[in-house]
Enzyme design. Structure first.
Site, PDB file in Angstrom:
ATOM      1  N   ASP A   8       5.865  34.607  45.211  1.00  8.56           N
ATOM      2  CA  ASP A   8       4.615  35.290  45.620  1.00  8.56           C
ATOM      3  C   ASP A   8       3.557  34.401  46.292  1.00  8.56           C
ATOM      4  O   ASP A   8       2.379  34.455  45.924  1.00  8.56           O
ATOM      5  CB  ASP A   8       3.970  35.967  44.399  1.00  8.56           C
ATOM      6  CG  ASP A   8       4.876  36.993  43.736  1.00  8.56           C
ATOM      7  OD1 ASP A   8       6.030  37.114  44.159  1.00  8.56           O
ATOM      8  OD2 ASP A   8       4.421  37.657  42.788  1.00  8.56           O
ATOM      9  N   LYS A  86       9.475  42.954  44.859  1.00  4.66           N
ATOM     10  CA  LYS A  86       9.344  43.413  43.466  1.00  4.66           C
ATOM     11  C   LYS A  86       8.046  44.179  43.265  1.00  4.66           C
ATOM     12  O   LYS A  86       7.129  44.077  44.090  1.00  4.66           O
ATOM     13  CB  LYS A  86       9.420  42.220  42.523  1.00  4.66           C
ATOM     14  CG  LYS A  86       8.304  41.227  42.751  1.00  4.66           C
ATOM     15  CD  LYS A  86       8.577  39.952  42.015  1.00  4.66           C
ATOM     16  CE  LYS A  86       7.423  38.996  42.123  1.00  4.66           C
ATOM     17  NZ  LYS A  86       6.134  39.527  41.703  1.00  4.66           N
ATOM     18  N   CYS A 127       3.785  35.775  37.298  1.00  2.96           N
ATOM     19  CA  CYS A 127       5.071  35.942  37.971  1.00  2.96           C
ATOM     20  C   CYS A 127       5.953  34.701  37.908  1.00  2.96           C
ATOM     21  O   CYS A 127       7.175  34.820  37.833  1.00  2.96           O
ATOM     22  CB  CYS A 127       4.842  36.416  39.397  1.00  2.96           C
ATOM     23  SG  CYS A 127       4.187  38.097  39.399  1.00  2.96           S
TER      24      CYS A 127
HETATM   25  C1  VGL Z   1       0.765  38.451  39.622  1.00  2.00           C
HETATM   26  C2  VGL Z   1      -0.941  39.308  38.372  1.00  2.00           C
HETATM   27  C3  VGL Z   1      -0.666  40.573  38.821  1.00  2.00           C
HETATM   28  C4  VGL Z   1       1.545  37.244  40.059  1.00  2.00           C
HETATM   29  C5  VGL Z   1       1.065  39.702  40.078  1.00  2.00           C
HETATM   30  O1  VGL Z   1       2.081  37.231  41.173  1.00  2.00           O
HETATM   31  O2  VGL Z   1       1.645  36.319  39.270  1.00  2.00           O
HETATM   32  N1  VGL Z   1      -0.236  38.267  38.772  1.00  2.00           N
HETATM   33  N2  VGL Z   1       0.347  40.754  39.665  1.00  2.00           N
END
Ligand code: VGL
Length: 179
Positions: A8, A86, A127
């Protein structure tokens, strides 16, 4: 076979993004430096629909086909072999790259004979944590590259706790200069 997982590294998780991890973009040069030394590079994207139960918990972020969901512009995408998506449904959080819906990541890595997985990216306490724990559960020798991750830290020491959780589960912490 050694694979790199880039979790991410998207605009919304970097400075100026709606769910920024402090210094999120600082992982980019580290990842760019190490990526070419891996046999296979996988990058995940948080890839949410406009409306999802996930946004009851978090501000709307990484909505499909928006600027916020794009990779950070400095990430060298030519190193990336596969992008996994995802959080694509209307109820799933999709914290782990192993929950990707376009590629069954564990099966894919096994088909490619990957045994060691190096985890990098954002966010350490969500994540990255979920992906690293799933990597261990799926049987991969799992390394977490300490200088190539950043946390959201809703509570101040969340990243610290996450690092401990990953180590307790069997992940090994490494720094990029040892790769
Ligand atoms: C994430 C919080 C909410 C991440 C994703 O990528 O770690 N954190 N959604």
């Amino acid at each position: 076979m050694r694979a790199l997982l880039i979790v991410d590294v998207q605009n919304d998780f970097c400075t100026g993004g709606v769910l920024a991890a402090k210094g999120g973009e600082e992982v980019v040069p580290v990842i760019n430096k190490i990526a070419s030394s891996f046999d296979l590079v996988i990058a995940s994207k948080d890839w949410h629909p406009e409306k999802t139960a996930h946004f009851d918990k978090w501000p709307a972020h990484c909505v499909q086909n928006t600027k916020g969901a794009e990779f950070h512009p400095d990430l060298q995408t030519e190193n990336i072999d596969v992008v996994v998506l995802k959080g694509t449904g209307i109820i799933d959080d999709g914290y782990s790259a192993f929950e990707a819906t376009n590629v069954k990541l564990a099966d894919f890595l096994k088909e490619k004979r990957v045994t060691e997985l190096y985890v990098t990216g954002i966010a350490t306490d969500y994540c990255v944590l979920s992906s690293a724990l799933d990597a261990v559960k799926s049987g991969f020798v799992t390394y977490v590259v300490e200088d190539a991750i950043r946390g959201v830290n809703v509570e101040e020491n969340d990243s610290e706790k996450a690092l401990k959780q990953m180590q307790d589960a069997g992940c090994t912490l490494v720094t990029s200069n040892k790769i």
